[in-house]
Design a protein around this motif. Structure first.
Motif, PDB file in Angstrom:
ATOM      1  N   GLU A 890       0.834  -1.196   0.000  1.00  0.00           N
ATOM      2  CA  GLU A 890       0.000   0.000   0.000  1.00  0.00           C
ATOM      3  C   GLU A 890       0.872   1.251   0.000  1.00  0.00           C
ATOM      4  O   GLU A 890       1.961   1.266   0.548  1.00  0.00           O
ATOM      5  N   GLY A 891       0.362   2.317  -0.569  1.00  0.00           N
ATOM      6  CA  GLY A 891       1.090   3.571  -0.595  1.00  0.00           C
ATOM      7  C   GLY A 891       2.128   3.580  -1.700  1.00  0.00           C
ATOM      8  O   GLY A 891       2.279   2.637  -2.467  1.00  0.00           O
ATOM      9  N   ARG A 892       2.857   4.676  -1.801  1.00  0.00           N
ATOM     10  CA  ARG A 892       3.865   4.807  -2.829  1.00  0.00           C
ATOM     11  C   ARG A 892       5.196   5.165  -2.197  1.00  0.00           C
ATOM     12  O   ARG A 892       5.262   5.651  -1.080  1.00  0.00           O
ATOM     13  N   LYS A 893       6.250   4.917  -2.929  1.00  0.00           N
ATOM     14  CA  LYS A 893       7.577   5.251  -2.440  1.00  0.00           C
ATOM     15  C   LYS A 893       7.725   6.764  -2.335  1.00  0.00           C
ATOM     16  O   LYS A 893       7.246   7.505  -3.185  1.00  0.00           O
ATOM     17  N   ARG A 894       8.413   7.196  -1.324  1.00  0.00           N
ATOM     18  CA  ARG A 894       8.620   8.623  -1.144  1.00  0.00           C
ATOM     19  C   ARG A 894      10.099   8.929  -1.151  1.00  0.00           C
ATOM     20  O   ARG A 894      10.914   8.112  -0.725  1.00  0.00           O
ATOM     21  N   PRO A 895      10.484  10.099  -1.620  1.00  0.00           N
ATOM     22  CA  PRO A 895      11.898  10.454  -1.619  1.00  0.00           C
ATOM     23  C   PRO A 895      12.381  10.726  -0.205  1.00  0.00           C
ATOM     24  O   PRO A 895      11.587  10.997   0.699  1.00  0.00           O
ATOM     25  N   VAL A 896      13.671  10.624  -0.029  1.00  0.00           N
ATOM     26  CA  VAL A 896      14.256  10.888   1.276  1.00  0.00           C
ATOM     27  C   VAL A 896      14.017  12.336   1.664  1.00  0.00           C
ATOM     28  O   VAL A 896      14.230  13.244   0.874  1.00  0.00           O
ATOM     29  N   GLU A 897      13.553  12.541   2.891  1.00  0.00           N
ATOM     30  CA  GLU A 897      13.301  13.890   3.399  1.00  0.00           C
ATOM     31  C   GLU A 897      14.380  14.339   4.364  1.00  0.00           C
ATOM     32  O   GLU A 897      14.250  15.374   5.002  1.00  0.00           O
ATOM     33  N   GLY A 898      15.420  13.543   4.494  1.00  0.00           N
ATOM     34  CA  GLY A 898      16.446  13.848   5.467  1.00  0.00           C
ATOM     35  C   GLY A 898      16.332  12.941   6.669  1.00  0.00           C
ATOM     36  O   GLY A 898      15.481  12.053   6.744  1.00  0.00           O
ATOM     37  N   ARG A 899      17.179  13.162   7.633  1.00  0.00           N
ATOM     38  CA  ARG A 899      17.167  12.329   8.840  1.00  0.00           C
ATOM     39  C   ARG A 899      15.860  12.497   9.601  1.00  0.00           C
ATOM     40  O   ARG A 899      15.278  13.582   9.636  1.00  0.00           O
ATOM     41  N   MET A 900      15.448  11.414  10.242  1.00  0.00           N
ATOM     42  CA  MET A 900      14.233  11.466  11.052  1.00  0.00           C
ATOM     43  C   MET A 900      14.399  12.473  12.176  1.00  0.00           C
ATOM     44  O   MET A 900      15.472  12.599  12.781  1.00  0.00           O
ATOM     45  N   CYS A 901      13.327  13.183  12.469  1.00  0.00           N
ATOM     46  CA  CYS A 901      13.346  14.204  13.521  1.00  0.00           C
ATOM     47  C   CYS A 901      12.122  13.989  14.405  1.00  0.00           C
ATOM     48  O   CYS A 901      10.981  14.085  13.933  1.00  0.00           O
ATOM     49  N   LEU A 902      12.348  13.675  15.664  1.00  0.00           N
ATOM     50  CA  LEU A 902      11.272  13.346  16.594  1.00  0.00           C
ATOM     51  C   LEU A 902      11.181  14.384  17.710  1.00  0.00           C
ATOM     52  O   LEU A 902      12.217  14.887  18.178  1.00  0.00           O
ATOM     53  N   PRO A 903       9.978  14.698  18.161  1.00  0.00           N
ATOM     54  CA  PRO A 903       9.864  15.502  19.382  1.00  0.00           C
ATOM     55  C   PRO A 903      10.307  14.695  20.589  1.00  0.00           C
ATOM     56  O   PRO A 903      10.620  13.500  20.476  1.00  0.00           O
ATOM     57  N   GLY A 904      10.356  15.320  21.735  1.00  0.00           N
ATOM     58  CA  GLY A 904      10.736  14.589  22.941  1.00  0.00           C
ATOM     59  C   GLY A 904       9.748  13.479  23.239  1.00  0.00           C
ATOM     60  O   GLY A 904       8.570  13.742  23.497  1.00  0.00           O
ATOM     61  N   MET A 905      10.212  12.232  23.206  1.00  0.00           N
ATOM     62  CA  MET A 905       9.366  11.058  23.441  1.00  0.00           C
ATOM     63  C   MET A 905      10.002  10.171  24.488  1.00  0.00           C
ATOM     64  O   MET A 905      11.198   9.905  24.418  1.00  0.00           O
ATOM     65  N   LEU A 906       9.215   9.698  25.419  1.00  0.00           N
ATOM     66  CA  LEU A 906       9.650   8.623  26.305  1.00  0.00           C
ATOM     67  C   LEU A 906       9.427   7.295  25.586  1.00  0.00           C
ATOM     68  O   LEU A 906       8.314   7.019  25.121  1.00  0.00           O
ATOM     69  N   LEU A 907      10.475   6.497  25.494  1.00  0.00           N
ATOM     70  CA  LEU A 907      10.413   5.231  24.777  1.00  0.00           C
ATOM     71  C   LEU A 907      10.871   4.100  25.693  1.00  0.00           C
ATOM     72  O   LEU A 907      11.901   4.208  26.352  1.00  0.00           O
ATOM     73  N   HIS A 908      10.081   3.034  25.694  1.00  0.00           N
ATOM     74  CA  HIS A 908      10.410   1.874  26.530  1.00  0.00           C
ATOM     75  C   HIS A 908       9.645   0.660  26.010  1.00  0.00           C
ATOM     76  O   HIS A 908       8.454   0.768  25.735  1.00  0.00           O
ATOM     77  N   PRO A 909      10.347  -0.477  25.808  1.00  0.00           N
ATOM     78  CA  PRO A 909      11.752  -0.749  26.121  1.00  0.00           C
ATOM     79  C   PRO A 909      12.649  -0.582  24.890  1.00  0.00           C
ATOM     80  O   PRO A 909      12.223  -0.824  23.763  1.00  0.00           O
ATOM     81  N   ILE A 910      13.892  -0.201  25.136  1.00  0.00           N
ATOM     82  CA  ILE A 910      14.909  -0.092  24.099  1.00  0.00           C
ATOM     83  C   ILE A 910      16.023  -1.059  24.486  1.00  0.00           C
ATOM     84  O   ILE A 910      16.726  -0.828  25.478  1.00  0.00           O
ATOM     85  N   LYS A 911      16.205  -2.124  23.704  1.00  0.00           N
ATOM     86  CA  LYS A 911      17.145  -3.180  24.079  1.00  0.00           C
ATOM     87  C   LYS A 911      18.105  -3.479  22.934  1.00  0.00           C
ATOM     88  O   LYS A 911      17.697  -3.558  21.779  1.00  0.00           O
TER      89      LYS A 911
END
Length: 919
Positions: A890-911
């Motif tokens: 599903e969907g179409r390929k998209r060109p690179v937009e640059g490095r991912m940029c995330l707001p401040g997120m609490l993430l768990h678990p990271i292993k």
């Protein structure tokens, strides 16, 4: 003519010759073995060979042809023949027996298989959870080149009532009006401002001291980009605005971890990772100070220097024994020791709370009566054998720098290291202790660690009933994770509060900003209705503002109290501290009454009320004033739910309460029973798994729980927990202990509504019904609670022990292949690639865990009991896996937009995040 000859008389008996005697003997031998004789007629040969016999026939009566003479077989040959015949018979019988057994076995297996097939055919297969049918969101992986201001962003989810345009097609049009360069992110107060100096003591720059220490240079600042990536989904649980965390900026991996060694070579003091790929605009990170050289850094030394320089800012250390990290390190463990043993901190100004929850406030504060800050320990729970990857080292460096060095010593980072080998003689040999410490941590963190063992906890908290709940010891790391922190707090009275952090929890934003805002928000929460708000997931799209949410919760609580009824005698079951609520709703079930003040176990005459905090007014007289400005004793990042009547796995791990109401005694742990009257019935399990269900009826305990152990605990809460374990010999499961002790003693506990994201487009009504599906609109208190078999609903979220989406998103953010997307190092397209495997797809859905894991951990559908047996093992199918199965992408390929940029997120678990490292 033949003449008749009469028979011989006795007097005239013929005498046999020698030849006849020999023939008779041979004949008798042959008669013994007739089976060996070829022909029975041979016997006659022996009879007729005596020529002297009077009964012998004439020669004319003999056969014309001589008969074959039989030989008698030797004795040895006869025995051999007999053995062969018997052996053959035995072999044949054994063969028949074996064939009979095989036949019977095959018949039995056939019958069993048929019965099993009939049983399986009669069962309806459990359907997968409904949330697997919801579409996956695509815009979490947007890049730097496609940013928009937050207020102008049209999120992919939730939909704002109209069908959104194709965000991917507008990828190239975003970010034209946005700053193209990152900016230094500074969440700290202006320590040089006149306003700050009028209320606080000056702050010495620890970064300037770091450049003259083992670090050798100043650590660059964390950098962020303005805005968010176009179409970035909104968090449907929690709120940035309510907590006060900034959400109009985003962080990419180099700006976040570049100051700590990401992106430059090891020969320059970096980690040697992420040296290739998209490196646009990263040189600005090191433009001012250059990259920091971390090859010889000693973080304990930097923390000590920073604290010594800023000792005047903090409250005075109370009198008492010096804290010790080990039996071999008591002289220099106390940070900032001076001649009088007061840790370099001057005498406290009048009116300051020494070890209380907050400094005393005074509206007329002047430069001569400035506030002194309470100190906070940030404790990381780790263990021997933990693998410190390059990413883990970057995470730890960011913690020390952002919480301790840049804050002027407000936080001190510690490691509580669990030595899994109970037989290691670390308490008997200083060399063994040091060697164990050095193998447990990277060298740069050696002097920040404190070792502990489960056997040590068993000695400190002896006398607890050993029930081996779920096969685990009561003082083990799984059932009693807070025990080492309780002991640590007893050894470190200089701290007013303790953050307990897990090694697999991450924050993509700035740690000081997060903890400072969370602490300040919890401080301003009123006590009225607090426990009821804590029990729910806050969803801004459904609940509106926080004030609207608070009013809704209060209305739900009071409506539940008015709608439920019980016998008049039920009011007598209420504890004495709930008199106000009891007077307002005297006929209602205790579980439906709002919590107001301590809520101790009902009928427990041995309960120690020494630590209780009593409300200053009644429930009706309070106008949301009590608790405002009061430091929270407990801060959690998940709701504080009622585990009673839920299907949560650990709800019955309750022991040592209501001893006076039970007669079940067990003397397995009675070594010290005679010395403690509170342990007179140490065997009472206090199990809540009875038919009563209510938490405040006699024989039961009012409980609260919060999944996960990432939390902040005050010194007085840890003291009350220490007393409950050590002196009263009571025990609760790890995730119930802190919250329940706070409930019993009337302490202030706050569940922070931080931002939580989901990876699928849940219908908002379904989301609320799932996560707040408990009693009276709360998350717990009923079998329909999400905590229990329905915990698989958290799989696609960013914060829970089994949240697989958190690990996949974090890996993609670091430029690794994850979530069906390729890493951005030299890749032109990042969506719908063939042959790209998902990194981190095997993230465990356990905590114990801890985390927990363990949680280690059951799953089930959150919306239907028919799917209660389903348990996820892998993430939902990605674009690449669909391609490999021949399905349509599903969907179409998209060109690179640059490095991912995330707001401040609490993430768990990271292993086990592995970054490529080049020497």
């Amino acid at each position: 003519m033949a003449h008749y000859r009469p028979a011989d008389t006795d007097d005239e008996k013929p005498v046999m010759g020698a030849d006849e005697v020999d023939h008779v003997e041979i004949w008798w031998q042959d008669m013994d073995d007739l089976d060996d004789v070829d022909d029975v007629d041979d016997v006659d040969d022996h009879r007729g060979e005596s020529s002297n016999s009077s009964r012998a026939t004439s020669l004319s009566a003999q056969p014309m042809l001589p008969k074959r003479r039989s030989r008698s077989l030797p004795l040895v040959s006869r025995h051999r023949s007999r053995r062969l015949r018997r052996t053959s018979q035995c072999i044949f019988i054994a063969f028949l027996a074996i064939m009979a057994v095989i036949f019977a076995t095959l018949v039995g297996m056939s019958i069993s298989s048929n019965r099993r097939l009939e049983f399986l055919a009669s069962r309806r297969p459990s359907a997968p959870p409904a949330w697997l049918k919801f579409p996956l969101l695509q815009r979490y992986h947007g890049g730097l080149r496609n940013r928009v201001p937050r207020l102008e962003n049209v999120p992919e989810y939730p939909v704002h009532g109209v069908r959104e345009h194709n965000i991917s097609e507008s990828a190239g049009s975003g970010g034209r009006d946005m700053p193209t360069k990152s900016q230094a992110y500074d969440p700290y107060p202006d320590y040089k401002s006149r306003e700050y100096l009028s209320e606080h003591y000056p702050v010495e720059d620890c970064m300037a001291m770091a450049s003259n220490s083992s670090l050798g240079s100043t650590i660059p600042a964390v950098r962020a980009y303005a805005g968010v990536t176009r179409g970035f989904p909104e968090n449907v649980i929690g709120s940035y605005d309510v907590v006060g965390v900034q959400d109009d900026v985003c962080f990419e991996r180099y700006g976040r971890y570049g100051p700590y060694g990401l992106g430059y070579e090891m020969r320059r003091g970096g980690t040697g990772s992420s040296l290739h790929g998209d490196r646009e605009d990263i040189d600005v990170i090191w433009a001012e100070h250059g990259p920091a050289d971390f090859r010889d850094v000693q973080w304990a030394d930097l923390q000590q220097r920073c604290l010594d320089a800023n000792a005047n800012r903090f409250q005075r250390l109370p009198e008492g024994p010096k804290p010790c990290r080990s039996p071999w390190r008591c002289e220099d463990d106390r940070t900032g020791d001076n001649a009088d043993g007061q840790s370099g901190v001057p005498a406290e100004a009048p009116g300051t709370d020494v070890r209380g929850s907050r400094p005393a406030t005074n509206s007329s504060t002047t430069a001569s009566s400035r506030k002194r800050l309470p100190r906070t320990a940030f404790v990381l729970r780790t263990w021997t054998g933990f693998v410190y990857t390059t990413e883990a080292v970057l995470f730890l460096r960011s913690l020390v720098t952002e919480l301790s060095l840049l804050s002027g010593g407000e936080y001190t980072v510690h490691f509580l290291v669990h030595v899994k080998d109970d037989n290691a003689p670390i308490w008997a040999d200083a060399d063994v202790y040091e060697q164990t410490l050095r193998t447990a941590l990277p060298e740069e963190f050696w002097d920040m660690a404190t070792l502990w063992t489960e056997r040590q906890m068993g000695l400190i908290y002896g006398g607890l009933e050993e029930t081996f709940f779920r096969g685990l010891p009561v003082t083990g790391a799984y059932r009693a994770q807070f025990m080492p922190l309780q002991w640590f707090a007893q050894q470190h009275p200089e701290y007013a509060s303790f953050w307990h952090w897990e090694m697999d929890a991450r924050y993509t934003g700035h740690y000081y900003r997060l903890l400072d805002r969370v602490t300040a928000w919890a401080r301003q929460q009123p006590r009225k209705g607090l426990w009821e708000r804590n029990a729910r997931f806050y969803m801004p799209r459904l609940h509106g503002s926080w004030e609207d949410f608070s009013r809704t919760v209060q209305a739900q609580t009071e409506a539940a109290a008015l709608s439920s009824s019980s016998s008049p005698s039920s009011s007598s079951s209420m504890d004495a501290t709930s008199t106000a609520a009891n007077a307002r709703w005297p006929w209602k079930k205790p579980i439906d009454r709002p919590v107001w003040g301590p809520k101790k176990p009902v009928g427990d005459v041995d309960f120690d009320e020494t630590f209780d905090v009593v409300p200053p007014t009644s429930y009706d007289e309070d106008h949301h004033q009590w608790g405002v400005g009061e430091e929270a004793d407990l801060i959690t990042f998940n709701p504080l739910f009622d585990p009673v009547d839920t299907q949560w796995l650990l709800r019955e791990d309750v022991h040592g309460y209501n001893n006076n109401n039970n007669n079940n005694n067990n003397n397995n742990n009675n070594n010290n029973n005679n010395n403690n009257k509170n342990n007179k019935n140490s065997s009472n399990s206090g199990s809540i798994g009875s038919s009563s269900g209510s938490t405040t009826r006699p024989g039961t305990v009012p409980l609260r729980a919060s999944i996960g152990t990432v939390s902040r605990l005050s010194a007085r809460l840890l003291s009350a927990m220490h007393d409950a374990n050590a002196r009263q010999r009571r025990h609760l499961s790890t995730e119930m202990f802190a919250a329940s002790v706070a409930l019993h003693h009337g302490y202030k506990a706050v569940a922070v509504p931080h931002a939580v994201y989901v990876d699928r487009a849940w219908p908002l009504g379904r989301l609320a019904a799932t996560f707040n599906g408990g009693r009276n609109g709360a998350s717990g208190g009923a079998p329909s609670s999400v905590f229990g078999p329905r915990e698989h609903s958290f799989t696609g979220s960013t914060w829970y022990y089994n949240a697989q989406f958190a690990g996949r998103l974090y890996r993609a953010w670091l430029g690794l292949r994850a979530d069906g997307l390729a890493g951005d190092e030299g890749v032109d397209e990042v969506d719908g690639l063939d042959g790209v495997d998902d990194v981190g797809s095997s993230a465990s859905s356990s905590s114990a865990s801890s985390s927990f894991s363990e949680s280690s951990s059951s799953s089930s559908s959150s919306s239907s009991s028919s799917s209660s047996s389903w348990q996820p093992h892998n993430p939902p199918p990605t674009t690449s896996s669909r391609r490999r199965r021949g399905e349509r992408s599903e969907g179409r390929k998209r060109p690179v937009e640059g490095r991912m940029c995330l707001p401040g997120m609490l993430l768990h678990p990271i292993k086990d995040v592995g970054l490529n490292v080049e020497a």
